[in-house]
Design a protein around this motif. Structure first.
Motif, short mmCIF file in Angstrom:
data_model
loop_
_atom_site.label_atom_id
_atom_site.label_comp_id
_atom_site.label_asym_id
_atom_site.label_seq_id
_atom_site.Cartn_x
_atom_site.Cartn_y
_atom_site.Cartn_z
N ALA A 27 0.85 -1.19 0.00
CA ALA A 27 0.00 0.00 0.00
C ALA A 27 0.89 1.24 0.00
N THR B 63 -0.83 -0.33 -4.76
CA THR B 63 -0.54 1.05 -4.37
C THR B 63 -0.95 2.02 -5.48
N GLN C 179 -4.65 2.48 -5.42
CA GLN C 179 -5.04 3.28 -4.26
C GLN C 179 -4.89 4.77 -4.55
#
Length: 210
Positions: free
Chosen positions: A88, A131, A134
């Protein structure tokens, strides 16, 4: 025209910086000015949903987020970079973007609307696509066109020296820079030609529990 590149790594000149710098150098070559904004290592609180930004137009916590919002409106595009932490984005850039995008949406300056953005991620090995996904979600909720490259915007390496050996990754960064420059020039040409911005409706919220 100017692009602001945000470094969400605690390392000022680490792997994420190396990737962002490759993009910045390409943008400069294309005639676009750049500035790198370092989030730094001081603690950043997450959003507490106090909604004080509704009245203030900026975040109630006066730190790097407000420093960013103070200058964000002066830029025509943005690139946000983050290392991968447990598949993340870094905790720092997550707290930073949660608050910057929420408070920014309440600002009269509207720093993000219809300005192009891109995410850049760096990892030693894996977690990059999670990631990347996100970070892109911040842009889509803020009506920001997402600039892509020839592949997902990522580099690999445990050190800046490793990243410089990621030949494909650096090429992806250069392509991203050229694509960002092209979009900005097209947008500028459209505005000069008299193409109006889209009509904005007042946002309507629908709650599913009544």
């Amino acid at each position: 025209m100017k692009v602001l590149l945000v470094n969400g790594s605690p390392h000022e000149k680490g792997c994420t910086y190396t990737a962002l710098n490759e993009v910045a150098e390409t943008l400069n070559h294309e005639g676009i000015d750049t500035e790198i904004f370092q989030i730094g290592t001081k603690p950043l609180a997450g959003c507490t949903a106090c909604k004080r930004c509704f009245q203030l137009g900026h975040c109630v916590f006066d730190d790097k987020v407000n420093e960013f919002l103070e200058i964000a409106g002066n830029f025509d595009g943005y690139i946000f970079g983050s290392p991968v932490h447990f598949a993340a984005a870094s905790g720092a850039i997550t707290s930073f973007m949660d608050r910057a995008f929420y408070a920014g949406s309440r600002s009269s300056k509207q720093p993000f609307n219809l300005k192009p953005a891109a995410a850049v991620v760096s990892a030693r090995r894996a977690g990059t696509t999670a990631t990347f996904d996100q970070l892109n979600k911040y842009f889509t909720i803020a009506q920001m066109p997402i600039i892509s490259s020839q592949y997902w915007n990522m580099v690999h390496g445990a050190t800046p020296e490793d990243v410089k050996k990621d030949i494909e990754g650096l090429q992806i960064m250069r392509t991203l820079g050229r694509n960002m420059a092209f979009f900005l020039k097209c947008k500028e040409a459209g505005i000069k030609a008299g193409i109006a911005f889209p009509e904005r409706e007042e946002i309507t919220f629908t709650n599913f529990i009544r």
